[in-house]
Design a protein around this motif. Structure first.
Motif, mmCIF file in Angstrom:
data_model
loop_
_atom_site.group_PDB
_atom_site.id
_atom_site.type_symbol
_atom_site.label_atom_id
_atom_site.label_comp_id
_atom_site.label_asym_id
_atom_site.label_seq_id
_atom_site.Cartn_x
_atom_site.Cartn_y
_atom_site.Cartn_z
ATOM 1 N N CYS A 18 0.694 -1.266 -0.005
ATOM 2 C CA CYS A 18 -0.076 0.122 0.067
ATOM 3 C C CYS A 18 0.820 1.553 -0.041
ATOM 4 N N LYS A 19 2.084 1.090 0.792
ATOM 5 C CA LYS A 19 2.768 2.380 0.931
ATOM 6 C C LYS A 19 3.348 2.763 -0.564
ATOM 7 N N ALA A 20 3.521 1.601 -1.544
ATOM 8 C CA ALA A 20 3.974 2.211 -2.820
ATOM 9 C C ALA A 20 2.935 2.518 -3.737
ATOM 10 N N GLY A 25 -2.300 6.292 -4.143
ATOM 11 C CA GLY A 25 -3.381 6.444 -3.342
ATOM 12 C C GLY A 25 -3.140 6.294 -1.715
ATOM 13 N N TYR A 26 -1.962 5.976 -1.516
ATOM 14 C CA TYR A 26 -1.954 5.634 -0.060
ATOM 15 C C TYR A 26 -2.264 6.636 1.017
ATOM 16 N N GLY A 62 -4.964 7.592 1.025
ATOM 17 C CA GLY A 62 -5.922 8.644 0.417
ATOM 18 C C GLY A 62 -7.279 8.705 0.781
ATOM 19 N N THR A 63 -7.687 7.588 1.414
ATOM 20 C CA THR A 63 -9.111 7.858 2.261
ATOM 21 C C THR A 63 -8.840 6.932 3.692
ATOM 22 N N TRP A 64 -9.874 7.034 4.234
ATOM 23 C CA TRP A 64 -10.111 6.745 5.746
ATOM 24 C C TRP A 64 -10.114 5.137 5.750
ATOM 25 N N ALA A 65 -10.303 4.495 4.383
ATOM 26 C CA ALA A 65 -10.698 3.021 4.052
ATOM 27 C C ALA A 65 -9.326 2.260 4.146
ATOM 28 N N CYS A 66 -8.271 3.306 3.736
ATOM 29 C CA CYS A 66 -6.804 2.765 3.523
ATOM 30 C C CYS A 66 -6.102 2.845 4.671
ATOM 31 N N PRO A 67 -5.091 2.011 4.598
ATOM 32 C CA PRO A 67 -3.833 2.402 5.720
ATOM 33 C C PRO A 67 -3.325 3.465 5.378
ATOM 34 N N PRO A 68 -2.677 4.200 6.636
ATOM 35 C CA PRO A 68 -2.469 3.418 7.957
ATOM 36 C C PRO A 68 -3.576 3.756 8.577
ATOM 37 N N ALA A 93 -29.062 -6.290 7.488
ATOM 38 C CA ALA A 93 -29.920 -7.436 7.399
ATOM 39 C C ALA A 93 -29.296 -8.594 8.539
ATOM 40 N N THR A 94 -27.950 -8.566 8.684
ATOM 41 C CA THR A 94 -27.526 -9.353 9.696
ATOM 42 C C THR A 94 -26.764 -8.756 10.862
ATOM 43 N N PRO A 95 -27.499 -8.858 12.002
ATOM 44 C CA PRO A 95 -26.919 -8.273 13.210
ATOM 45 C C PRO A 95 -25.345 -8.601 13.391
ATOM 46 N N GLY A 96 -24.564 -7.479 13.957
ATOM 47 C CA GLY A 96 -23.222 -7.801 14.385
ATOM 48 C C GLY A 96 -22.215 -8.077 13.163
ATOM 49 N N SER A 97 -23.043 -7.890 11.721
ATOM 50 C CA SER A 97 -22.045 -8.311 10.783
ATOM 51 C C SER A 97 -21.428 -7.022 10.338
ATOM 52 N N TYR A 98 -20.325 -7.227 9.253
ATOM 53 C CA TYR A 98 -19.718 -5.988 8.733
ATOM 54 C C TYR A 98 -19.494 -6.188 7.138
ATOM 55 N N GLY A 99 -20.247 -5.372 6.518
ATOM 56 C CA GLY A 99 -20.222 -5.509 4.811
ATOM 57 C C GLY A 99 -18.954 -4.963 4.160
ATOM 58 N N MET A 100 -17.993 -5.617 3.802
ATOM 59 C CA MET A 100 -16.770 -5.152 3.202
ATOM 60 C C MET A 100 -17.101 -4.413 1.907
ATOM 61 N N ALA A 101 -16.372 -3.404 1.381
ATOM 62 C CA ALA A 101 -16.391 -2.873 0.229
ATOM 63 C C ALA A 101 -15.270 -3.806 -0.836
ATOM 64 N N ALA A 102 -15.795 -3.549 -1.950
ATOM 65 C CA ALA A 102 -14.821 -4.288 -3.012
ATOM 66 C C ALA A 102 -13.911 -3.213 -3.491
ATOM 67 N N GLN A 103 -12.508 -3.115 -3.147
ATOM 68 C CA GLN A 103 -11.380 -2.104 -3.415
ATOM 69 C C GLN A 103 -11.862 -0.964 -2.714
ATOM 70 N N GLU A 104 -11.280 0.092 -3.115
ATOM 71 C CA GLU A 104 -11.212 1.538 -2.455
ATOM 72 C C GLU A 104 -12.689 2.083 -2.277
ATOM 73 N N CYS A 105 -12.474 2.950 -1.142
ATOM 74 C CA CYS A 105 -13.873 3.882 -0.705
ATOM 75 C C CYS A 105 -13.948 4.802 -2.057
ATOM 76 N N VAL A 106 -14.975 4.945 -2.581
ATOM 77 C CA VAL A 106 -15.321 5.825 -3.598
ATOM 78 C C VAL A 106 -16.679 6.787 -3.434
ATOM 79 N N GLN A 107 -16.849 6.961 -2.020
ATOM 80 C CA GLN A 107 -18.106 7.629 -1.758
ATOM 81 C C GLN A 107 -18.104 9.007 -2.125
ATOM 82 N N CYS A 108 -16.779 9.824 -1.809
ATOM 83 C CA CYS A 108 -16.731 11.180 -2.231
ATOM 84 C C CYS A 108 -15.845 11.477 -3.012
#
Ligand code: SF4
Length: 177
Positions: free
Chosen positions: A33-35, A38-39, A41-47, A101-116
């Motif tokens: 990721c450091k290379a 977009g490192y 570049g969003t809150w969904a990315c490291p660090p 629809a699934t209590p306690g779950s976490y729905g992951m995103a496919a690749q990077e966050c592009v919400q904004c």
């Protein structure tokens, strides 16, 4: 959703212990990721300010969901990319719905966050859509290429900028308690 192309779904459940022991190495993915341009570049990315392994260990099962998007009929690389982005929006929204629809779950995103258009992180501000921002497998330290190959027997394909691969994949899913 009306389409003139095929999207094929592949699913399987993987214990989080297996995900971590076979398909996870945050120290390695973080170096990759450091290379990337977009490192951070969003809150969904490291660090991150947390340990990704601790995050994953809140859950017991990963419900892997892979959508394979047929690229036939696309006239050029841009058209294939547009098809992928359209499907990514649909896929990410579906993961959020599954999470709801699934209590306690976490729905992951496919690749990077592009919400904004421009992530608030770039101007030093907190995420403006924490209700929609979700980590991806890659960002959190997992290796989707190996995961998909081992579980389904096919590979993730990329364009070299000129060729159109036979298909693109959306790879993520639902972490469950
Ligand atoms: S939702 Fe917006 S502010 Fe939050 S991580 Fe994604 S792009 Fe950045």
């Amino acid at each position: 959703m009306d389409r003139n192309y095929t999207v094929t779904r592949f699913v399987t459940d993987i214990p989080v212990d297996e995900l971590i022991s076979k398909y996870f190495d945050y120290s390695k993915t973080h170096e990759l990721c450091k290379a990337c341009s977009g490192y951070a570049g969003t809150w969904a990315c490291p660090p991150f300010d947390f340990e990704p392994e601790d995050f994953l260990r809140q859950f017991s099962v990963f419900h892997l969901i892979v959508d394979r998007i047929d690229n036939s009929g696309t006239a050029n690389v841009d058209e294939a990319q547009d098809r992928l982005f359209t499907e990514k929006d649909r896929y990410d929204a579906e993961m959020l719905e599954l999470e709801k629809a699934t209590p306690g779950s976490y729905g992951m995103a496919a690749q990077e966050c592009v919400q904004c258009k421009k992530c608030a992180r770039l101007s030093g501000h907190p995420c403006v859509h924490p209700d929609k921002m979700r980590y991806s497998l890659e960002s959190i330290g997992a290796f989707p290429v190996k995961l998909v190959h081992d579980k389904f027997g096919f590979d993730i394909l990329w364009s070299d900028g000129e060729s159109i691969p036979e298909y693109y994949l959306l790879v993520a899913g639902l972490l469950k308690k």
